[in-house]
Design a protein around this motif. Structure first.
Motif, mmCIF file in Angstrom:
data_model
loop_
_atom_site.group_PDB
_atom_site.id
_atom_site.type_symbol
_atom_site.label_atom_id
_atom_site.label_comp_id
_atom_site.label_asym_id
_atom_site.label_seq_id
_atom_site.Cartn_x
_atom_site.Cartn_y
_atom_site.Cartn_z
ATOM 1 N N ALA A 264 0.839 -1.286 -0.063
ATOM 2 C CA ALA A 264 -0.185 -0.125 0.112
ATOM 3 C C ALA A 264 0.772 1.350 -0.054
ATOM 4 N N GLN A 265 1.874 1.048 0.682
ATOM 5 C CA GLN A 265 2.922 2.456 0.601
ATOM 6 C C GLN A 265 3.630 2.581 -0.581
ATOM 7 N N TYR A 266 3.946 1.552 -1.045
ATOM 8 C CA TYR A 266 4.932 1.623 -2.429
ATOM 9 C C TYR A 266 3.971 0.836 -3.488
ATOM 10 N N PRO A 267 2.830 1.535 -3.993
ATOM 11 C CA PRO A 267 2.029 1.053 -5.053
ATOM 12 C C PRO A 267 2.611 0.643 -6.373
ATOM 13 N N GLY A 268 3.549 1.207 -6.675
ATOM 14 C CA GLY A 268 4.460 0.913 -8.152
ATOM 15 C C GLY A 268 5.099 -0.499 -7.899
ATOM 16 N N VAL A 269 5.150 -1.209 -6.938
ATOM 17 C CA VAL A 269 5.774 -2.378 -6.793
ATOM 18 C C VAL A 269 4.859 -3.525 -7.015
ATOM 19 N N ASP A 270 5.020 -4.027 -8.219
ATOM 20 C CA ASP A 270 4.259 -5.317 -8.841
ATOM 21 C C ASP A 270 4.670 -6.852 -7.806
ATOM 22 N N HIS A 271 3.693 -7.196 -6.860
ATOM 23 C CA HIS A 271 3.911 -8.390 -6.366
ATOM 24 C C HIS A 271 3.330 -9.628 -6.635
ATOM 25 N N GLU A 272 3.982 -10.531 -6.256
ATOM 26 C CA GLU A 272 3.593 -12.051 -6.488
ATOM 27 C C GLU A 272 4.215 -12.768 -5.319
ATOM 28 N N ARG A 273 3.297 -13.677 -4.484
ATOM 29 C CA ARG A 273 3.859 -14.638 -3.741
ATOM 30 C C ARG A 273 3.781 -15.829 -4.319
ATOM 31 N N ILE A 274 5.066 -16.652 -3.841
ATOM 32 C CA ILE A 274 5.005 -18.041 -4.586
ATOM 33 C C ILE A 274 5.260 -18.959 -3.571
ATOM 34 N N ASP A 275 4.385 -20.159 -3.424
ATOM 35 C CA ASP A 275 4.215 -20.955 -2.488
ATOM 36 C C ASP A 275 5.178 -22.060 -2.738
ATOM 37 N N GLY A 276 5.477 -22.684 -1.662
ATOM 38 C CA GLY A 276 6.446 -23.951 -1.752
ATOM 39 C C GLY A 276 7.872 -23.811 -1.646
ATOM 40 N N PHE A 277 8.133 -22.563 -1.296
ATOM 41 C CA PHE A 277 9.725 -22.142 -1.312
ATOM 42 C C PHE A 277 9.984 -21.782 -0.065
ATOM 43 N N ASN A 278 11.334 -21.621 0.251
ATOM 44 C CA ASN A 278 11.907 -20.717 1.456
ATOM 45 C C ASN A 278 12.715 -19.718 0.925
ATOM 46 N N HIS A 279 13.474 -18.990 1.640
ATOM 47 C CA HIS A 279 14.123 -17.854 1.051
ATOM 48 C C HIS A 279 15.547 -18.114 0.448
ATOM 49 N N TYR A 280 16.058 -19.561 0.687
ATOM 50 C CA TYR A 280 17.034 -20.149 -0.019
ATOM 51 C C TYR A 280 16.899 -20.681 -1.392
ATOM 52 N N GLY A 288 12.822 -23.584 -7.730
ATOM 53 C CA GLY A 288 12.804 -22.276 -7.435
ATOM 54 C C GLY A 288 13.463 -21.408 -8.606
ATOM 55 N N ALA A 289 14.862 -21.920 -9.026
ATOM 56 C CA ALA A 289 15.235 -21.149 -10.305
ATOM 57 C C ALA A 289 14.225 -21.052 -11.512
ATOM 58 N N ASP A 290 13.495 -22.220 -11.627
ATOM 59 C CA ASP A 290 12.502 -22.097 -13.037
ATOM 60 C C ASP A 290 11.563 -20.927 -12.630
ATOM 61 N N VAL A 291 11.315 -20.458 -11.551
ATOM 62 C CA VAL A 291 10.287 -19.546 -11.098
ATOM 63 C C VAL A 291 11.020 -18.217 -11.470
ATOM 64 N N VAL A 292 12.353 -17.807 -10.928
ATOM 65 C CA VAL A 292 13.125 -16.457 -10.886
ATOM 66 C C VAL A 292 13.435 -16.462 -12.473
ATOM 67 N N SER A 293 14.036 -17.507 -13.160
ATOM 68 C CA SER A 293 14.450 -17.201 -14.540
ATOM 69 C C SER A 293 13.320 -16.887 -15.389
ATOM 70 N N ALA A 294 12.169 -17.447 -15.228
ATOM 71 C CA ALA A 294 10.975 -17.067 -15.846
ATOM 72 C C ALA A 294 10.377 -15.715 -15.883
ATOM 73 N N ALA A 295 10.757 -15.263 -14.448
ATOM 74 C CA ALA A 295 10.453 -13.861 -14.175
ATOM 75 C C ALA A 295 11.462 -12.999 -14.903
#
Length: 306
Positions: A264-280, A288-295
């Motif tokens: 709400a504070q930074y409305p210019g940020v386009d967000h998506e939450r990806i289930d099934g993963f941790n920070h690493y 995980g790399a499939d998700v990031v590389s597609a992005a």
């Protein structure tokens, strides 16, 4: 120079204030001159070898990834750290390679560095992709530096003071880590072994010093560089978050309520939450790399032709 199926890999050392910055460069093996470039920026105690899973999924793309000052083979760079210092180093790296502008991807602390880099060197950045980092964390005010580091990083910070007999002992330590249960790979072993440096007393230690980690953690949570950069955010910015943190624990770095306030504070940020993963594992696992590389590919495709 090493060769993979999709890239030729080499390292370079770039002069920066206080020393030389090490970086990995992956040139595509099957692309003509003019291949798109992406700059990948790792997390607080990581190195450029956090990224090979992602690189392997980007055929035809040139990938640049530094060891941030104080990490990996850049751990000899002298002077203070902080987001602005890292941003200056990234500008020097791109300048040395003749790269005028690029998509920038930052994981964890690399997300914070990337936001500040885009603010201080806006002409160098076309788009930002932030992976579980880059927006303020939900930390109480008034903590000491040690309390702040312990509260955010926990055992990750404690590891920096440990000593290990050899790479095998270090890998055995990491095999017990809850974040990598079921996600252990040869690429992960290579990343971890690269982290070790001689402590000068017959043992090995992680390349990142506690002091460097503390300086950066303090700056990205209480310093002025990040708030100024977010207030002036002008580049298209995409944020990926995951539901589990550094110890594979929920709710991860960004609890839903806190994240809602940030978006709400930074409305210019386009967000998506990806289930099934941790920070690493969002970066350092095949899925995980499939998700990031597609992005990354989507961000590259959105860059106007120059």
């Amino acid at each position: 120079m090493d060769r993979t199926m999709s890239h030729q890999y080499r390292t370079i050392d770039v002069p920066v204030e206080g020393g030389a910055l090490r970086a990995g460069v992956w040139n595509p093996t099957d692309a003509a001159t003019g291949a798109p470039t992406v700059l990948l920026v790792h997390g607080v105690t990581a190195s450029h070898l956090a990224w090979p899973f992602v690189v392997d999924r980007l055929p035809g793309v040139r990938v640049i990834a530094p060891d941030l000052r104080g990490r990996g083979r850049s751990n000899g760079v002298e002077g203070s750290a902080g987001m602005a210092a890292h941003a200056s180093d990234l500008a020097a790296l791109l300048g040395a390679l003749g790269i005028e502008q690029t998509v920038v991807v930052g994981h964890s602390m690399g997300g914070f560095v990337s936001v500040v880099f885009a603010h201080l060197h806006p002409e160098r950045v076309s788009r930002l992709l932030l992976v579980d980092g880059g927006l303020p964390l939900d930390v109480p005010a008034g903590l000491s530096t040690d309390e702040l580091v312990a509260g955010i990083l926990g055992p990750t910070a404690a590891r920096l003071s440990m000593r290990f007999a050899d790479a095998g002992a270090y890998l055995d330590f990491w095999r017990q880590h809850p974040a990598f249960t079921g996600a252990w790979t040869p690429e992960l072993e290579r990343y971890l072994a690269y982290d070790l440096v001689d402590d000068g007393a017959g043992a090995f230690r992680p390349a990142t010093s506690y002091a460097t980690t503390a300086d950066d953690t303090l700056d990205m949570n209480t310093g002025s560089a990040l708030p100024a950069a977010l207030a002036g955010l002008q580049h298209p910015t995409r944020l990926i978050t995951v539901p589990r943190g550094l110890q594979n624990e929920p709710p991860g770095l960004y609890a839903p309520e806190h994240l809602d306030r940030l978006l709400a504070q930074y409305p210019g940020v386009d967000h998506e939450r990806i289930d099934g993963f941790n920070h690493y594992t969002i970066v350092m696992s095949p899925a995980g790399a499939d998700v990031v590389s597609a992005a990354v590919r989507e961000e590259l495709s959105a860059v106007p032709t120059r």
